[in-house]
Design a protein around this motif. Structure first.
Motif, PDB file in Angstrom:
ATOM      1  N   GLU A   1      44.652  32.822  49.609  1.00  0.00           N
ATOM      2  CA  GLU A   1      43.212  34.966  50.513  1.00  0.00           C
ATOM      3  C   GLU A   1      44.283  35.979  50.666  1.00  0.00           C
ATOM      4  N   CYS A   2      45.642  36.147  50.894  1.00  0.00           N
ATOM      5  CA  CYS A   2      46.253  37.279  50.400  1.00  0.00           C
ATOM      6  C   CYS A   2      46.342  37.856  49.600  1.00  0.00           C
ATOM      7  N   TRP A   3      46.300  36.521  48.550  1.00  0.00           N
ATOM      8  CA  TRP A   3      46.164  37.498  46.389  1.00  0.00           C
ATOM      9  C   TRP A   3      45.152  37.590  46.066  1.00  0.00           C
ATOM     10  N   SER A   4      43.404  37.163  47.341  1.00  0.00           N
ATOM     11  CA  SER A   4      42.434  37.416  46.829  1.00  0.00           C
ATOM     12  C   SER A   4      42.128  39.267  47.134  1.00  0.00           C
ATOM     13  N   TYR A   5      42.712  39.476  48.823  1.00  0.00           N
ATOM     14  CA  TYR A   5      42.778  40.693  48.886  1.00  0.00           C
ATOM     15  C   TYR A   5      42.895  41.330  47.753  1.00  0.00           C
ATOM     16  N   ILE A   6      44.490  41.377  47.126  1.00  0.00           N
ATOM     17  CA  ILE A   6      44.649  42.112  46.552  1.00  0.00           C
ATOM     18  C   ILE A   6      44.300  42.358  45.054  1.00  0.00           C
ATOM     19  N   LEU A   7      43.835  40.842  44.365  1.00  0.00           N
ATOM     20  CA  LEU A   7      42.882  40.934  43.156  1.00  0.00           C
ATOM     21  C   LEU A   7      42.336  42.205  43.037  1.00  0.00           C
ATOM     22  N   TYR A   8      40.986  41.430  43.911  1.00  0.00           N
ATOM     23  CA  TYR A   8      39.533  42.405  44.047  1.00  0.00           C
ATOM     24  C   TYR A   8      40.412  43.908  44.154  1.00  0.00           C
ATOM     25  N   ALA A   9      41.140  44.214  45.391  1.00  0.00           N
ATOM     26  CA  ALA A   9      41.172  45.474  45.379  1.00  0.00           C
ATOM     27  C   ALA A   9      41.967  46.572  43.652  1.00  0.00           C
ATOM     28  N   GLN A  10      42.222  45.502  42.888  1.00  0.00           N
ATOM     29  CA  GLN A  10      42.408  45.564  41.605  1.00  0.00           C
ATOM     30  C   GLN A  10      41.630  45.830  40.691  1.00  0.00           C
ATOM     31  N   GLY A  11      40.309  45.573  41.044  1.00  0.00           N
ATOM     32  CA  GLY A  11      39.264  45.053  40.517  1.00  0.00           C
ATOM     33  C   GLY A  11      38.644  43.782  39.872  1.00  0.00           C
ATOM     34  N   TYR A  12      39.658  42.337  39.684  1.00  0.00           N
ATOM     35  CA  TYR A  12      39.605  41.199  39.335  1.00  0.00           C
ATOM     36  C   TYR A  12      37.925  41.564  39.604  1.00  0.00           C
ATOM     37  N   ARG A  13      37.588  40.400  38.769  1.00  0.00           N
ATOM     38  CA  ARG A  13      36.086  40.542  38.813  1.00  0.00           C
ATOM     39  C   ARG A  13      36.113  38.732  38.194  1.00  0.00           C
TER      40      ARG A  13
END
Lengths: 444, 58
Positions: free
Chosen positions: A124-136
């Motif tokens: 979940e913590c990593w999802s915040y990171i990757l989503y903020a970096q544009g991973y879709r």
């Protein structure tokens, strides 16, 4: 389709007014302290010895009264049952489903226990990171790391799945095999240490593949070293891969606590909804709340249960940023990422030196190769600092001019005179994952 | 998102937890049910961290 356009993984938490975030942090801090006191003999002893009970935390300002923890304590408590974690463990042993450990570079490795819920929390913590970096969900993400006992990018793997991207695990392939697979599958993103990302680019070029032209990478998430927050290193990686590079900082004992977002505004967001980051003056122990002043990080993970991480003295040196990020997140920012480690920042010839400052200078000169080595020694009472570099292939004729520029910039930026040796390309030691470019031999 | 919608999600997540817990309680010795339901609870916890922790309380 509308979901693809969202900026935030959780817009409610990420744009919450600061005062509400602070109130949430206080509630969650109290909750984890109460939980640890109730479930962990280690924490009960620690707080008991300090004459403290969870009920004593009545205001946000009371948080500083809670005893800190440190790596030494975590190592020591491992000698107690239950094996191998010790009585910091706050769940029955049969609830533990994941084992990881620290690398052990500073001593005995720390063993990390996680329940399945903790593992969900990691991703979940990593999802915040990757989503903020544009991973879709349209991304095909390559993971070129050895899936092993170190936490590394494991949670990144599961966050990629959670976001809905396609994961390509490149675990057992060698670097050449990884590059070929990334090319074959037209992967759009990957994650690695800055050292390995630069090394992969070198390897690709030797194979006749130009990563900037022949691969399809659009974004790279770096972790494990400060490089992606060092502007000159970030620039090198971005140019080598023709991709955006984003930094992330986390740790085995803590979790994934900070990240750079798409705005790349020169700092990293702290995930304030999941972590409490405090900055403490190294000399006085006072909490630093004003921007610009460096100190060491003391961090709490609010929701990690098997082995709670409460007011952990991470020894990471950071400083608050004074600017708001244009992304709209209200999560606080640290300026320029992790500046260094308390253990690494040292005085040479009476001057306070952070190894990252040397990297910033070396990597800002394009004629110098990616790899370098710094050695500090002592002759009698006098410190000596030796920098070994390489010229990029084909740049040897410029050596004298480059050396002059390097010396000038080091003097300005680091305020020290260096002995500099220029080696032929390929001589300075290479590192596969995390680099150890700074060696202080005075301590041995 | 307004507080009312957050409160509504909060109630549904709470109901979800109760429902999954009931499945676990009635699973007896069917490990396949107990273990999979416990995994669902870990995901429910993530919903709680994202929503229930900030839901307005009356």
């Amino acid at each position: 389709m509308a979901h693809q356009m969202n900026t935030y993984w959780n817009p409610i938490l990420e744009t919450m007014p600061r005062e509400r975030l602070r109130e949430l942090q206080f509630r969650k801090f109290k909750r984890i302290v109460e939980y640890a006191y109730e479930h962990s003999p280690f924490y009960r002893r620690l707080y008991g010895a300090a004459g403290m009970e969870p009920g004593d935390i009545r205001t946000f300002e009371d948080i500083v009264k809670v005893p800190k923890t440190g790596k030494g304590m975590l190592r020591q408590v491992q000698e107690n049952p239950p094996f191998p974690y010790g009585d910091i463990l706050s769940v029955p042993l049969d609830e533990v489903v994941e084992f990881r450990q620290t690398s052990g570079t500073t001593g005995v490795p720390v063993y990390q226990a996680d329940t399945w819920q903790d593992w969900e929390w990691w991703s979940e913590c990593w999802s915040y990171i990757l989503y903020a970096q544009g991973y879709r969900s349209s991304d095909r993400v390559f993971l070129p790391f050895g899936y092993n006992i170190f936490v590394a990018f494991w949670a990144g793997h599961y966050a990629v799945e959670k976001i809905g991207c396609e994961i390509v695990p490149g675990g057992v392939l060698d670097t050449e095999g990884r590059i070929l697979k990334m090319q074959e599958l037209k992967c759009t993103a990957f994650m690695a240490t800055p050292t390995y990302v630069l090394g992969m680019a070198d390897t690709a070029r030797k194979m006749g593949i130009d990563p900037a032209r022949d691969l399809n990478i659009q974004r790279i998430t770096c972790a494990g070293e400060p490089g992606a927050s060092i502007p000159a290193t970030k620039k090198r990686i971005e140019e080598a891969w023709n991709a955006k590079v984003y930094d992330h900082v986390g740790a085995t004992e803590i979790g994934a606590w900070s990240y750079e977002c798409l705005a790349q505004s020169g700092g990293l967001h702290v995930n304030d909804a999941f972590f409490l980051v405090e900055i403490e003056d190294v000399e006085t122990g006072e909490i630093i709340d004003t921007p610009g002043k460096t100190g060491k990080m003391v961090v709490t993970a609010f929701d990690r249960l098997a082995k709670p991480c409460i007011r952990f003295d991470s020894k990471d040196v950071i400083r608050w940023s004074d600017s708001a990020c244009e992304c709209g997140r209200t999560f606080r920012m640290i300026d320029g990422g992790v500046v260094g480690r308390v253990d690494d920042i040292t005085k040479v010839k009476g001057v306070l030196l952070a190894p990252t400052a040397i990297e910033e200078v070396v990597r800002s000169i394009p004629e110098i190769g990616n790899d370098y080595q710094v050695t500090v020694t002592k002759k009698g009472d006098i410190d000596a600092i030796h920098l070994e570099i390489e010229m990029m292939p084909g740049m040897e004729a410029k050596q004298e001019e480059v050396l002059g520029r390097l010396k000038d910039q080091l003097r300005v930026r680091v305020n020290l005179g260096f002995k500099i040796t220029v080696h032929p390309f390929g001589v300075v030691p290479r590192y596969e994952v995390k680099a150890k470019r700074f060696k202080d031999l005075r301590k041995h | 998102m307004d507080d009312e919608k957050i409160a509504e999600m909060d109630r549904k997540i709470e109901a979800l937890r109760e429902m999954v817990q009931e499945v676990i309680d009635s699973a007896g010795d069917i490990e396949a049910v107990r273990r999979n339901a416990k995994r669902i609870l870990a995901s429910v916890k993530m919903l709680e961290l994202n929503i229930c922790d900030i839901a307005p309380r009356t």
